[in-house]
Design a protein around this motif. Structure first.
Motif, PDB file in Angstrom:
ATOM      1  N   PRO A 105     -43.285   3.522   5.418  1.00  0.00           N
ATOM      2  CA  PRO A 105     -43.400   3.400   6.871  1.00  0.00           C
ATOM      3  C   PRO A 105     -42.026   3.520   7.523  1.00  0.00           C
ATOM      4  CG  PRO A 105     -44.218   1.419   5.744  1.00  0.00           C
ATOM      5  CD  PRO A 105     -43.666   2.323   4.709  1.00  0.00           C
ATOM      6  N   SER A 106     -42.019   3.958   8.751  1.00  0.00           N
ATOM      7  CA  SER A 106     -40.757   4.083   9.482  1.00  0.00           C
ATOM      8  C   SER A 106     -40.123   2.712   9.648  1.00  0.00           C
ATOM      9  CB  SER A 106     -40.996   4.704  10.856  1.00  0.00           C
ATOM     10  OG  SER A 106     -41.729   3.798  11.667  1.00  0.00           O
ATOM     11  N   LEU A 107     -38.837   2.721   9.964  1.00  0.00           N
ATOM     12  CA  LEU A 107     -38.120   1.470  10.160  1.00  0.00           C
ATOM     13  C   LEU A 107     -38.731   0.672  11.314  1.00  0.00           C
ATOM     14  CD1 LEU A 107     -35.844  -0.376   9.312  1.00  0.00           C
ATOM     15  CD2 LEU A 107     -34.301   0.941  10.759  1.00  0.00           C
ATOM     16  N   SER A 108     -39.090   1.352  12.391  1.00  0.00           N
ATOM     17  CA  SER A 108     -39.700   0.637  13.528  1.00  0.00           C
ATOM     18  C   SER A 108     -41.057   0.055  13.138  1.00  0.00           C
ATOM     19  CB  SER A 108     -39.827   1.556  14.745  1.00  0.00           C
ATOM     20  OG  SER A 108     -40.667   2.647  14.463  1.00  0.00           O
ATOM     21  N   ASP A 109     -41.815   0.754  12.309  1.00  0.00           N
ATOM     22  CA  ASP A 109     -43.097   0.227  11.846  1.00  0.00           C
ATOM     23  C   ASP A 109     -42.888  -0.982  10.931  1.00  0.00           C
ATOM     24  OD1 ASP A 109     -45.937   0.320  11.827  1.00  0.00           O
ATOM     25  OD2 ASP A 109     -45.885   1.214   9.817  1.00  0.00           O
ATOM     26  N   GLN A 110     -41.872  -0.917  10.088  1.00  0.00           N
ATOM     27  CA  GLN A 110     -41.556  -2.052   9.217  1.00  0.00           C
ATOM     28  C   GLN A 110     -41.180  -3.276  10.052  1.00  0.00           C
ATOM     29  OE1 GLN A 110     -38.814  -1.165   5.955  1.00  0.00           O
ATOM     30  NE2 GLN A 110     -39.470   0.972   6.040  1.00  0.00           N
ATOM     31  N   ARG A 111     -40.375  -3.076  11.092  1.00  0.00           N
ATOM     32  CA  ARG A 111     -39.970  -4.189  11.965  1.00  0.00           C
ATOM     33  C   ARG A 111     -41.157  -4.762  12.720  1.00  0.00           C
ATOM     34  NH1 ARG A 111     -34.335  -1.574  13.878  1.00  0.00           N
ATOM     35  NH2 ARG A 111     -33.118  -2.303  12.109  1.00  0.00           N
ATOM     36  N   ARG A 112     -42.040  -3.887  13.195  1.00  0.00           N
ATOM     37  CA  ARG A 112     -43.233  -4.346  13.888  1.00  0.00           C
ATOM     38  C   ARG A 112     -44.086  -5.217  12.968  1.00  0.00           C
ATOM     39  NH1 ARG A 112     -48.093  -3.053  13.482  1.00  0.00           N
ATOM     40  NH2 ARG A 112     -47.732  -1.124  12.357  1.00  0.00           N
ATOM     41  N   ARG A 113     -44.284  -4.762  11.738  1.00  0.00           N
ATOM     42  CA  ARG A 113     -45.063  -5.537  10.765  1.00  0.00           C
ATOM     43  C   ARG A 113     -44.393  -6.878  10.469  1.00  0.00           C
ATOM     44  NH1 ARG A 113     -46.689  -1.120   6.109  1.00  0.00           N
ATOM     45  NH2 ARG A 113     -47.839   0.291   7.477  1.00  0.00           N
ATOM     46  N   GLU A 114     -43.078  -6.845  10.317  1.00  0.00           N
ATOM     47  CA  GLU A 114     -42.323  -8.082  10.063  1.00  0.00           C
ATOM     48  C   GLU A 114     -42.497  -9.066  11.221  1.00  0.00           C
ATOM     49  OE1 GLU A 114     -37.666  -9.175  10.051  1.00  0.00           O
ATOM     50  OE2 GLU A 114     -38.249  -7.594   8.638  1.00  0.00           O
ATOM     51  N   ASN A 115     -42.416  -8.574  12.451  1.00  0.00           N
ATOM     52  CA  ASN A 115     -42.602  -9.437  13.622  1.00  0.00           C
ATOM     53  C   ASN A 115     -44.017 -10.004  13.676  1.00  0.00           C
ATOM     54  OD1 ASN A 115     -39.971  -9.116  14.489  1.00  0.00           O
ATOM     55  ND2 ASN A 115     -40.464  -7.416  15.843  1.00  0.00           N
ATOM     56  N   GLU A 116     -45.009  -9.202  13.320  1.00  0.00           N
ATOM     57  CA  GLU A 116     -46.389  -9.679  13.311  1.00  0.00           C
ATOM     58  C   GLU A 116     -46.571 -10.800  12.287  1.00  0.00           C
ATOM     59  OE1 GLU A 116     -48.769  -6.215  12.573  1.00  0.00           O
ATOM     60  OE2 GLU A 116     -48.473  -5.431  14.600  1.00  0.00           O
ATOM     61  N   VAL A 117     -46.019 -10.625  11.110  1.00  0.00           N
ATOM     62  CA  VAL A 117     -46.119 -11.644  10.063  1.00  0.00           C
ATOM     63  C   VAL A 117     -45.390 -12.913  10.494  1.00  0.00           C
ATOM     64  CG1 VAL A 117     -45.403 -12.228   7.704  1.00  0.00           C
ATOM     65  CG2 VAL A 117     -46.456 -10.006   8.188  1.00  0.00           C
ATOM     66  N   HIS A 118     -44.228 -12.747  11.093  1.00  0.00           N
ATOM     67  CA  HIS A 118     -43.463 -13.899  11.571  1.00  0.00           C
ATOM     68  C   HIS A 118     -44.257 -14.657  12.629  1.00  0.00           C
ATOM     69  CE1 HIS A 118     -40.297 -16.030  13.847  1.00  0.00           C
ATOM     70  NE2 HIS A 118     -39.835 -16.261  12.635  1.00  0.00           N
ATOM     71  N   ALA A 119     -44.899 -13.945  13.543  1.00  0.00           N
ATOM     72  CA  ALA A 119     -45.696 -14.585  14.596  1.00  0.00           C
ATOM     73  C   ALA A 119     -46.872 -15.364  14.011  1.00  0.00           C
ATOM     74  CB  ALA A 119     -46.190 -13.540  15.593  1.00  0.00           C
ATOM     75  N   VAL A 120     -47.511 -14.810  13.001  1.00  0.00           N
ATOM     76  CA  VAL A 120     -48.626 -15.510  12.344  1.00  0.00           C
ATOM     77  C   VAL A 120     -48.118 -16.780  11.668  1.00  0.00           C
ATOM     78  CG1 VAL A 120     -50.303 -15.379  10.453  1.00  0.00           C
ATOM     79  CG2 VAL A 120     -50.064 -13.464  12.049  1.00  0.00           C
ATOM     80  N   ALA A 121     -46.996 -16.677  10.976  1.00  0.00           N
ATOM     81  CA  ALA A 121     -46.425 -17.855  10.307  1.00  0.00           C
ATOM     82  C   ALA A 121     -46.044 -18.922  11.321  1.00  0.00           C
ATOM     83  CB  ALA A 121     -45.208 -17.451   9.478  1.00  0.00           C
ATOM     84  N   GLU A 122     -45.426 -18.533  12.429  1.00  0.00           N
ATOM     85  CA  GLU A 122     -45.051 -19.497  13.481  1.00  0.00           C
ATOM     86  C   GLU A 122     -46.281 -20.176  14.061  1.00  0.00           C
ATOM     87  OE1 GLU A 122     -42.085 -20.656  14.803  1.00  0.00           O
ATOM     88  OE2 GLU A 122     -41.192 -19.722  13.061  1.00  0.00           O
ATOM     89  N   ARG A 123     -47.370 -19.441  14.242  1.00  0.00           N
ATOM     90  CA  ARG A 123     -48.604 -20.010  14.797  1.00  0.00           C
ATOM     91  C   ARG A 123     -49.189 -21.040  13.829  1.00  0.00           C
ATOM     92  NH1 ARG A 123     -50.064 -20.781  19.726  1.00  0.00           N
ATOM     93  NH2 ARG A 123     -51.494 -22.417  19.242  1.00  0.00           N
ATOM     94  N   ILE A 124     -49.163 -20.739  12.542  1.00  0.00           N
ATOM     95  CA  ILE A 124     -49.673 -21.673  11.535  1.00  0.00           C
ATOM     96  C   ILE A 124     -48.822 -22.945  11.528  1.00  0.00           C
ATOM     97  CG2 ILE A 124     -49.948 -22.051   9.042  1.00  0.00           C
ATOM     98  CD1 ILE A 124     -50.759 -19.030   8.893  1.00  0.00           C
ATOM     99  N   ILE A 125     -47.515 -22.788  11.560  1.00  0.00           N
ATOM    100  CA  ILE A 125     -46.619 -23.946  11.591  1.00  0.00           C
ATOM    101  C   ILE A 125     -46.891 -24.782  12.832  1.00  0.00           C
ATOM    102  CG2 ILE A 125     -44.192 -24.639  11.901  1.00  0.00           C
ATOM    103  CD1 ILE A 125     -43.497 -22.176  10.089  1.00  0.00           C
TER     104      ILE A 125
END
Length: 128
Positions: free
Chosen positions: A5-25
């Motif tokens: 995946p492109s770098l921007s797609d990788q960053r988008r996915r990383e941000n999505e995962v981070h947001a899910v983790a923050e919501r769980i916390i």
């Protein structure tokens, strides 16, 4: 051969995962800790050593969560006499926007910001 995946797609996915983790916390570890006792503890001693419960809530509320825009800060507008709440704009050379809230005591100002952060996070409805 599959392409990466492109770098921007990788960053988008990383941000999505981070947001899910923050919501769980937030849902499992922060929200249940916000009680009238925690709010009262902060009111009594907004600056200094706090219980583990309150410290965890404070750390979470003070985090930037990926953006600085809208973050509350205190501005001493009259030395030792007046503190005002301001919001960071998130734009590098822009000054924070002063809000209407003004306090004559720093402890009251710190507690005021704490309550604002709790309200913004949906943890309380009215001032406690």
């Amino acid at each position: 051969m599959p392409t990466l995946p492109s770098l921007s797609d990788q960053r988008r996915r990383e941000n999505e995962v981070h947001a899910v983790a923050e919501r769980i916390i937030f849902d499992k570890h922060i929200s249940p800790r916000v009680t009238s006792a925690i709010i009262a503890e902060h009111r009594e001693r907004p600056i200094g050593h706090h219980s583990d419960e309150l410290e965890r809530v404070l750390i979470h509320l003070r985090k930037h969560h990926g953006t600085m825009s809208g973050k509350y800060i205190l501005v001493c507008t009259i030395p030792h006499e007046e503190w005002r709440v301001a919001r960071i704009t998130g734009m590098p050379k822009e000054l924070p926007q002063l809000l209407d809230q003004a306090y004559s005591d720093r402890d009251e100002a710190e507690h005021g910001i704490f309550l604002m952060r709790l309200r913004d996070a949906g943890l309380i409805e009215e001032e406690s």
